[in-house]
Motif scaffolding. Sequence first.
Motif, mmCIF file in Angstrom:
data_model
loop_
_atom_site.group_PDB
_atom_site.id
_atom_site.type_symbol
_atom_site.label_atom_id
_atom_site.label_comp_id
_atom_site.label_asym_id
_atom_site.label_seq_id
_atom_site.Cartn_x
_atom_site.Cartn_y
_atom_site.Cartn_z
ATOM 1 N N HIS A 202 0.812 -1.215 0.000
ATOM 2 C CA HIS A 202 0.000 0.000 0.000
ATOM 3 C C HIS A 202 0.848 1.268 0.000
ATOM 4 O O HIS A 202 0.336 2.356 -0.299
ATOM 5 N N MET B 203 -0.090 5.009 -2.080
ATOM 6 C CA MET B 203 -0.523 6.081 -1.189
ATOM 7 C C MET B 203 0.465 7.235 -1.207
ATOM 8 O O MET B 203 0.073 8.406 -1.150
ATOM 9 N N GLU C 273 -0.119 9.214 -4.378
ATOM 10 C CA GLU C 273 -1.322 10.024 -4.257
ATOM 11 C C GLU C 273 -1.062 11.258 -3.403
ATOM 12 O O GLU C 273 -1.447 12.380 -3.775
ATOM 13 N N LYS D 59 -7.194 7.128 -1.487
ATOM 14 C CA LYS D 59 -6.539 5.894 -1.054
ATOM 15 C C LYS D 59 -6.217 5.945 0.442
ATOM 16 O O LYS D 59 -6.379 4.946 1.155
ATOM 17 N N LEU D 60 -5.756 7.090 0.927
ATOM 18 C CA LEU D 60 -5.502 7.232 2.363
ATOM 19 C C LEU D 60 -6.789 7.070 3.152
ATOM 20 O O LEU D 60 -6.810 6.412 4.200
#
Length: 427
Positions: free
Chosen positions: A229, A233, A236, A256-257
């Motif tokens: 992940h 992240m 982003e 995404k966070l």
Amino acid sequence: MNFPDTNILLLYAVLSICWVVSISWLLCQQKSAIPVIPGSDGLISSYLVALRFLRRSNEVIALGYNQDRNGVFRFARLFVWEYVAIGRKRVLELAAAPPDILSVDEALADTFQTDYTLGPGISHKAVPYRSDAGASDAKPEPLFPARFVLSGLLFHIINLLSDWKLVQIFPASVQVVARTSNRLFVDLPIWRTKLGLAQRILTVNAVAIHTTAMGLTNALYDLTTYPKHISPMREEAERVIAAQGWTKAALNNMHKLDSFLRESMRLNSSTLTMRHKVVAKDGFRFSDGTTIPYGSFVNVPGTATHHDPGTYPIALEADVFDGFRLSRLREERHGLDAGGRAGFFNRHMISTAPEHVVFGHGQHACPGRFFAATELKGMLAHILINYDIKAETDLRPPEISFAEATMPNPQGKIWIRKREMSLDGEN
């Protein structure tokens, strides 16, 4: 012959009376039509369940949860019966009950004994106050001053070098959340001069700092346990901050966070949540006639609900951590529906639902969740942009639980190092 001291005898007498009264009360309540957890219908067995709940609460709640996933069950604590309501319909009924029937304030006051720990003025609002937190001769700072007050705070306990350092994350998180929250709530000159206000801020600290710190710690444990992940992240966060800066709007666009944090909270929730005390003399009655008696406490299962594919339909594998399951769903719903309207998405980090009760639900849902979500996303984005992180071992530090409370392991550590070049241009 030596005889016991009179005070000791008096203490024994008081304890004995309390014991007899509590047993008598439990026996009286035992007559309730609401079912108990299987295998706990006797006096001794009910107390064994109460003791078991202290260390293995999820197992205890699962016994009642699995016997009727739309019902109500009860189990014994050491001195009181605890009621648990299951299913979407019952959660909605609890959430809609007026405070003169089900009281969250009374439940909190009883649970934390706020009259003794914080003073009667806090729990009963007897002390008048007004907040001048926003009154200042100077121009107020924006919500995210100096990159959300994080640079130089987040891991102030380590040297900002390129070498890896092993950091015990929970104590660091508590310090960071405490300093960041207070810095944003109240500016330093006001904090030092307005003492009734200080009492209120300390109350906020009592209910907010450790919960947010636990959220940050769990997120970092999950991020290092599932490192796939990290790269999406980070990309982003860097892209959004480069375009919009450190603003609340920017954090709202970090989908995404947002998805990752909601998933982390889902799988690291408390055993019970939404605790209410029945304050109506006639008790609280569900629409099917099931009645919780006056003076009792009623809850909603947290862990069992969030791990149940039947009540959490988007979790195709409810026990599997998938940090981007909701951001994928959000992307799918960005398309237009048959009527040409943009798809509706209501599973943000701050969104509550009968199937997602991390922050409770209804009129008494946690009012601080908006601030907590912004704070957590800002902290996590800052870490991703400015630091490299990795797990200490292959196993996630095991959670610590006591009764309904669950917290991340305070002894757990992760490896951290300053990135060679951050988005902010720091070396």
